[in-house]
Design a protein around this motif. Structure first.
Motif, PDB file in Angstrom:
ATOM      1  N   ILE A   9      39.931  61.390  10.470  1.00  0.00           N
ATOM      2  CA  ILE A   9      39.380  60.317   9.641  1.00  0.00           C
ATOM      3  C   ILE A   9      38.368  59.538  10.465  1.00  0.00           C
ATOM      4  N   ASN A  10      37.212  59.285   9.884  1.00  0.00           N
ATOM      5  CA  ASN A  10      36.173  58.551  10.614  1.00  0.00           C
ATOM      6  C   ASN A  10      36.063  57.108  10.123  1.00  0.00           C
ATOM      7  N   ASN A  11      37.129  56.635   9.470  1.00  0.00           N
ATOM      8  CA  ASN A  11      37.199  55.264   8.956  1.00  0.00           C
ATOM      9  C   ASN A  11      36.301  55.025   7.762  1.00  0.00           C
ATOM     10  N   LEU A  12      35.624  56.051   7.270  1.00  0.00           N
ATOM     11  CA  LEU A  12      34.724  55.846   6.144  1.00  0.00           C
ATOM     12  C   LEU A  12      35.169  56.688   4.955  1.00  0.00           C
ATOM     13  N   HIS A  13      35.668  56.016   3.926  1.00  0.00           N
ATOM     14  CA  HIS A  13      36.079  56.676   2.697  1.00  0.00           C
ATOM     15  C   HIS A  13      35.286  56.043   1.564  1.00  0.00           C
ATOM     16  N   LYS A  14      34.418  56.815   0.954  1.00  0.00           N
ATOM     17  CA  LYS A  14      33.565  56.240  -0.082  1.00  0.00           C
ATOM     18  C   LYS A  14      34.369  55.746  -1.278  1.00  0.00           C
ATOM     19  N   ILE A  15      35.446  56.471  -1.612  1.00  0.00           N
ATOM     20  CA  ILE A  15      36.288  56.077  -2.744  1.00  0.00           C
ATOM     21  C   ILE A  15      37.751  56.101  -2.315  1.00  0.00           C
ATOM     22  N   SER A  16      38.486  55.077  -2.720  1.00  0.00           N
ATOM     23  CA  SER A  16      39.928  55.064  -2.485  1.00  0.00           C
ATOM     24  C   SER A  16      40.621  54.537  -3.725  1.00  0.00           C
ATOM     25  N   VAL A  17      41.902  54.857  -3.857  1.00  0.00           N
ATOM     26  CA  VAL A  17      42.705  54.379  -4.978  1.00  0.00           C
ATOM     27  C   VAL A  17      43.674  53.340  -4.437  1.00  0.00           C
ATOM     28  N   ALA A  18      43.578  52.147  -4.947  1.00  0.00           N
ATOM     29  CA  ALA A  18      44.259  50.982  -4.394  1.00  0.00           C
ATOM     30  C   ALA A  18      45.777  51.111  -4.374  1.00  0.00           C
ATOM     31  N   PRO A  19      46.419  50.479  -3.390  1.00  0.00           N
ATOM     32  CA  PRO A  19      47.883  50.367  -3.423  1.00  0.00           C
ATOM     33  C   PRO A  19      48.285  49.446  -4.564  1.00  0.00           C
ATOM     34  N   MET A  20      49.190  49.914  -5.423  1.00  0.00           N
ATOM     35  CA  MET A  20      49.633  49.115  -6.575  1.00  0.00           C
ATOM     36  C   MET A  20      51.143  49.231  -6.710  1.00  0.00           C
ATOM     37  N   MET A  21      51.821  48.091  -6.679  1.00  0.00           N
ATOM     38  CA  MET A  21      53.268  48.081  -6.781  1.00  0.00           C
ATOM     39  C   MET A  21      53.717  48.698  -8.104  1.00  0.00           C
TER      40      MET A  21
END
Length: 334
Positions: A9-21
Motif C-alpha cells: 500500500i502506498n497510502n493512496l487510495h482514490k476510492i474507499s468505502v467508509a467504516p459504518m457501524m
C-alpha cells in the motif's frame, strides 16, 4: 491467529468505502469486493479497550483474505491500549490502521473518543504516535472539519499539522462539523452543512499531506470531480444502500478493463461463501441483510427484497431458493 500476506500500500487510495457501524462487517465487505477489487475497505469501528479485554478477539478481528486491501478502524484515547491494538492488527494481517476522531455518537463521546477528541489534539497526537511506534502499518485518521463551536479553519489546520507531526500517513476529512449536543448520529450526517471548500483549502495549505474527502458523495462522477483537487474520496451510506450504483469504480477510477457485474452474478458468486457460513453455524440473514441492497431499480424490487428478508429472518431461506431468485434476476437482465 491468522496471518495473511499483506498487500503493498502506498497510502493512496482514490476510492474507499467508509467504516459504518452495523453495516461494514465482513459479509458486506465481501459483497463490495465483488463490485470493486480496488477500493479500500474498512472494518466497523473497534473500541481498543473492548478488544484488549475480550476473550473472543476473533469476533472483532476476523476477516476473509479476499477483502484486501482492508483497513481496521480503532476508537479510543488510551495510548497503552492502542499500542496493544496496533500489534494485534499487524499480527492479524490488516493492511493499515485508521484512528476514529469523527464519530459523533453520544456513547462514543462519553468515552472520550470519536469526534470529541478533536478538542484535544495533543492527546490525539499521542494516540497516533502509539499506533505508529508499535506496528509497521500505515496509520491514518478520520475526522471532521470541526466540533461544536470549535470549527474555525485555523483550528482545523492546526489540528492536522499536529497530527501530521505525530506521523499520520493519511487524513480522511468528513466535510461536516460534528454537533455533539442536540443532534443524534444520523442528524450529524445530514444537518451540519457540507463544506467541501474547507477540505480543498486544507489540502492547498498542506500540499504534501495525503488528504481525502468524505461526506455526501452519491455517484462516481462527483468523485472524479473531487479527485481533481484531493487525493481520495471516501463514500459511505450510498455505497451501503445502493452498492450497484458503484459498479464502475474499477473502470472509471482505476482504468481497469474488467466488466461490471450484475446483481444476479454477484449473488451466484456468493453462494459458496454463504454455504460455508451456514456450515459454521451462521445464519443467512447475516449476509442477506446486506445482499438485498443489490436489488433496486427493477420491476418488483421491493417484493424481491421482502421475500428474501422474510425467509432469512425466519431461517427458512435455502441456497436453492436464493439461486432460484437470482435466476429470476438474470432472466430480466439484472
Amino acid at each position: 491467529m491468522k496471518s495473511y500476506q499483506i498487500n503493498t500500500i502506498n497510502n493512496l487510495h482514490k476510492i474507499s468505502v467508509a467504516p459504518m457501524m452495523d453495516c461494514t462487517d465482513k459479509h458486506f465487505r465481501m459483497i463490495i469486493r465483488k463490485i470493486s477489487s480496488k477500493a479500500l475497505l474498512y472494518t466497523e469501528m473497534i473500541v481498543a479497550q473492548s478488544l484488549i479485554y475480550t476473550d473472543k478477539k476473533e469476533r472483532f478481528l476476523d476477516f476473509n483474505s479476499e477483502e484486501h486491501p482492508l483497513s481496521i478502524q480503532f476508537g479510543g484515547d488510551n495510548p497503552k491500549m492502542l499500542e496493544e491494538a496496533a500489534k494485534m492488527a499487524q499480527d492479524w494481517g490488516y493492511d493499515e490502521i485508521n484512528f476514529n476522531v469523527g464519530c459523533p455518537s453520544p456513547r462514543v463521546c462519553s468515552g472520550n473518543f470519536g469526534a470529541s477528541l478533536m478538542k484535544e489534539p495533543i492527546k490525539v497526537a499521542k494516540c497516533i504516535e502509539s499506533l505508529k511506534n508499535n506496528c509497521s502499518l500505515p496509520v491514518t485518521i478520520k475526522h471532521r472539519i470541526g466540533v461544536d463551536e470549535e470549527d474555525s479553519f485555523d483550528k482545523l489546520d492546526s489540528f492536522v499539522k499536529e497530527i501530521a507531526n505525530a506521523g499520520a500517513d493519511r487524513f480522511t476529512v468528513h466535510a461536516r462539523k460534528a454537533i455533539l449536543k442536540g443532534l443524534n448520529p444520523k442528524q450529524n450526517r445530514t444537518i451540519p452543512p457540507l463544506k467541501y471548500d474547507v477540505v480543498r483549502k486544507l489540502k492547498k495549505n498542506n500540499p504534501k499531506l495525503i488528504i481525502e474527502i468524505n461526506g455526501g458523495f452519491t455517484n462516481i462522477d462527483q468523485c472524479i470531480e473531487a479527485l481533481n483537487d484531493l487525493d481520495g474520496v471516501m463514500i459511505g451510506r450510498s455505497a451501503y444502500k445502493y452498492p450497484l450504483r458503484w459498479s464502475e469504480i474499477d473502470q472509471k477510477i482505476y482504468g481497469e478493463s474488467t466488466k461490471s457485474k450484475k446483481a444476479s452474478e454477484i449473488i451466484f458468486s456468493l453462494v459458496p461463501y454463504i454455504e460455508k457460513h451456514l456450515k459454521n453455524e451462521g445464519k443467512t440473514w447475516d449476509i442477506c441483510k446486506h445482499l438485498i441492497n443489490l436489488v433496486e431499480g427493477i420491476p418488483n424490487a421491493k417484493v424481491w427484497r421482502n421475500e428474501i428478508s422474510t425467509k432469512s429472518i425466519r431461517q427458512e431461506l435455502s441456497i436453492d431458493y436464493l439461486s432460484k431468485k437470482a435466476s429470476e434476476l438474470q432472466k430480466m437482465g439484472f
